[in-house]
Write a protein that holds these residues in place. Structure first.
Motif, PDB file in Angstrom:
ATOM      1  N   GLN A 120       0.732  -1.263  -0.153  1.00 38.81           N
ATOM      2  CA  GLN A 120       0.123   0.006  -0.074  1.00 38.81           C
ATOM      3  C   GLN A 120       0.841   1.357  -0.055  1.00 38.81           C
ATOM      4  OE1 GLN A 120      -2.466  -1.596   3.350  1.00 38.81           O
ATOM      5  NE2 GLN A 120      -3.866   0.053   2.635  1.00 38.81           N
ATOM      6  N   CYS A 121       1.820   1.301   0.863  1.00 36.47           N
ATOM      7  CA  CYS A 121       2.670   2.359   0.884  1.00 36.47           C
ATOM      8  C   CYS A 121       3.552   2.588  -0.482  1.00 36.47           C
ATOM      9  CB  CYS A 121       3.815   2.226   1.940  1.00 36.47           C
ATOM     10  SG  CYS A 121       3.221   2.601   3.499  1.00 36.47           S
ATOM     11  N   ARG A 122       4.114   1.608  -1.103  1.00 35.35           N
ATOM     12  CA  ARG A 122       4.728   1.561  -2.401  1.00 35.35           C
ATOM     13  C   ARG A 122       3.692   2.474  -3.339  1.00 35.35           C
ATOM     14  NH1 ARG A 122       9.882   0.681  -4.818  1.00 35.35           N
ATOM     15  NH2 ARG A 122       9.379   1.249  -7.028  1.00 35.35           N
ATOM     16  N   GLY A 123       2.370   1.806  -3.349  1.00 36.16           N
ATOM     17  CA  GLY A 123       1.586   2.382  -4.358  1.00 36.16           C
ATOM     18  C   GLY A 123       1.149   3.691  -4.056  1.00 36.16           C
ATOM     19  N   CYS A 124       0.802   4.187  -2.831  1.00 35.81           N
ATOM     20  CA  CYS A 124       0.512   5.269  -2.458  1.00 35.81           C
ATOM     21  C   CYS A 124       1.532   6.348  -2.804  1.00 35.81           C
ATOM     22  CB  CYS A 124       0.181   5.513  -0.901  1.00 35.81           C
ATOM     23  SG  CYS A 124       0.334   6.978   0.051  1.00 35.81           S
ATOM     24  N   LEU A 125       2.684   5.900  -2.535  1.00 34.51           N
ATOM     25  CA  LEU A 125       3.981   6.938  -3.077  1.00 34.51           C
ATOM     26  C   LEU A 125       4.026   7.264  -4.354  1.00 34.51           C
ATOM     27  CD1 LEU A 125       6.816   6.460  -0.158  1.00 34.51           C
ATOM     28  CD2 LEU A 125       5.477   8.550  -0.895  1.00 34.51           C
ATOM     29  N   GLU A 126       3.897   5.971  -5.213  1.00 35.79           N
ATOM     30  CA  GLU A 126       4.095   6.236  -6.502  1.00 35.79           C
ATOM     31  C   GLU A 126       2.942   7.091  -7.143  1.00 35.79           C
ATOM     32  OE1 GLU A 126       5.795   2.146  -8.568  1.00 35.79           O
ATOM     33  OE2 GLU A 126       3.620   2.094  -7.989  1.00 35.79           O
ATOM     34  N   ALA A 127       1.635   6.893  -6.492  1.00 39.72           N
ATOM     35  CA  ALA A 127       0.572   8.189  -7.004  1.00 39.72           C
ATOM     36  C   ALA A 127       1.026   9.343  -6.457  1.00 39.72           C
ATOM     37  CB  ALA A 127      -0.610   7.558  -6.617  1.00 39.72           C
TER      38      ALA A 127
END
Ligand code: 5AD
Ligand code: FES
Length: 356
Positions: free
Chosen positions: A324-331
């Motif tokens: 979730q953190c990876r995806g969140c930061l990507e966005a």
């Protein structure tokens, strides 16, 4: 912005260094216009070296046990309310495996100064990580150790070491730390690490109690002369179970200003938009990138322990899964025109040396 402020910024842009007194003046006289001008130049310089890439480091918080008693820190020895844990080698390797799948190529093992992590224990973990993921960098952030220990860890495969200097002013250092800790030993550690060949990250909190433009000027002079590969700065945030519980937090505005100044002092430096910055402002990390930062360090720790590694109040990302953190930061990075890259993210000019 007055004439003198403009002149100081022009000189920084031309990669000329300022005196300590000039750094203090730059900080004291700052205003919105100066901050915007610095950020613009900082982003331009950052793009010359890194284009739109944002490097990631997967942070694994391996122990909340600490023998030290830093006055600002939530996991200080005297905090009886802190929940303590330490991860096993297997748990650490599992976090790294998950991180690898998500695209991380640097793992940061961070923890309190936990005596359990002897050289023998830590070397085995570092060697295990390098064996499983030879294309990844291993960064340690395990506090003050002996020169012999730093050497052994380097020989076991560690590539980088993060040890914030916390403040470059000896009197200020003594106000943030108990008497048994010393500024000289902190500096000794940083110099030992450099001599051994680590890529080093130093850094400091912004707005820590007793900090002044003059102590910050010393921090900037230290960063300029020590030339770390990375410089971690984030706002001080009070923790409710520490002696600094009633102190004010550092500001977003000053943190962003200093990020831009550091980018100009060392154009190639790795500069994280920290979790603390994301904690004091919901868009803190995005704003950090827009002020000249180029690294983010999302959490890869097991969800079950995240809340226990509480250095300061209201730390973000303590309920989220790593993915979730990876995806969140990507966005988040995309929202401001940048992209996360799958890369070790070494400091420019650093050649990966083969270790036997
Ligand atoms: N607020 C912000 N940063 C903190 N750190 C420790 N305690 C706090 C706090 N209350 C930072 C220190 C340390 C790093 C791991 O976290 O600078 O070096
Ligand atoms: Fe962790 Fe956004 S980075 S939830």
């Amino acid at each position: 912005m007055n004439k003198k402020e403009k002149e100081l910024i022009d000189r920084l842009e031309r990669e000329q260094s300022l005196t300590e007194e000039e750094y203090a003046e730059l900080i004291r006289n700052r205003d919105e216009e100066a901050a915007a001008s610095l950020a613009k130049i900082a982003v331009k310089k950052r793009k010359e070296f890194f284009s739109d890439a944002v490097y990631t480091r997967g942070l694994i918080e391996i122990s909340s046990i600490c023998k030290n008693n830093c006055l600002y820190c939530g996991i200080r020895r005297d905090n009886r309310n802190a929940e303590r844990y330490r991860l096993t080698k297997e748990e650490i390797l599992a976090c790294a495996d998950e991180g690898y799948e998500l695209g991380f190529r640097t793992f940061v093992l961070q923890g309190g100064e936990d005596p359990y992590f002897t050289d023998e224990v830590l070397c085995e973990i570092v060697a295990g990580l390098k064996e499983k993921h030879p294309d990844c960098a291993v960064t340690l952030s395990m506090g003050e150790r002996s020169s012999h220990s730093y050497r052994a860890l380097y020989d076991a495969g560690a590539d980088r070491y993060l040890l914030r200097h916390e403040t470059a002013d000896v009197g200020h250092y003594a106000k943030l730390h108990p008497g048994e800790m010393s500024f000289d030993n902190r500096m000794r550690c940083l110099h030992d690490l450099k001599e051994i060949g680590y890529q080093i990250g130093c850094g400091f909190m912004v707005g820590s109690p007793f900090q002044t433009p003059e102590t910050l000027a010393k921090d900037l002079k230290f960063v300029e002369t020590f030339r770390p590969a990375m410089c971690g700065i984030g706002p001080f945030i009070p923790h409710h179970d520490t002696p600094f519980k009633d102190e004010k937090a550092g500001t977003l505005e000053l943190t962003l200003f200093l990020l831009s100044v550091i980018r100009l002092i060392l154009p190639e430096v790795l500069l994280p938009a920290t979790t603390a910055l994301g904690t004091i402002d919901p868009k803190g990390r995005e704003k950090g990138i827009l002020a000249g930062a180029n690294v983010v360090m999302p959490n890869l720790s097991p969800v079950g322990v995240r809340k226990k590694y509480e250095l300061y109040d209201n730390k973000i990302c303590t309920g989220e899964e790593s993915a979730q953190c990876r995806g969140c930061l990507e966005a988040r990075m995309q929202s401001v025109g940048y992209r996360l890259v799958v890369d070790r993210g070494d400091a420019p000019g650093y050649t990966i040396h083969q270790k036997i």
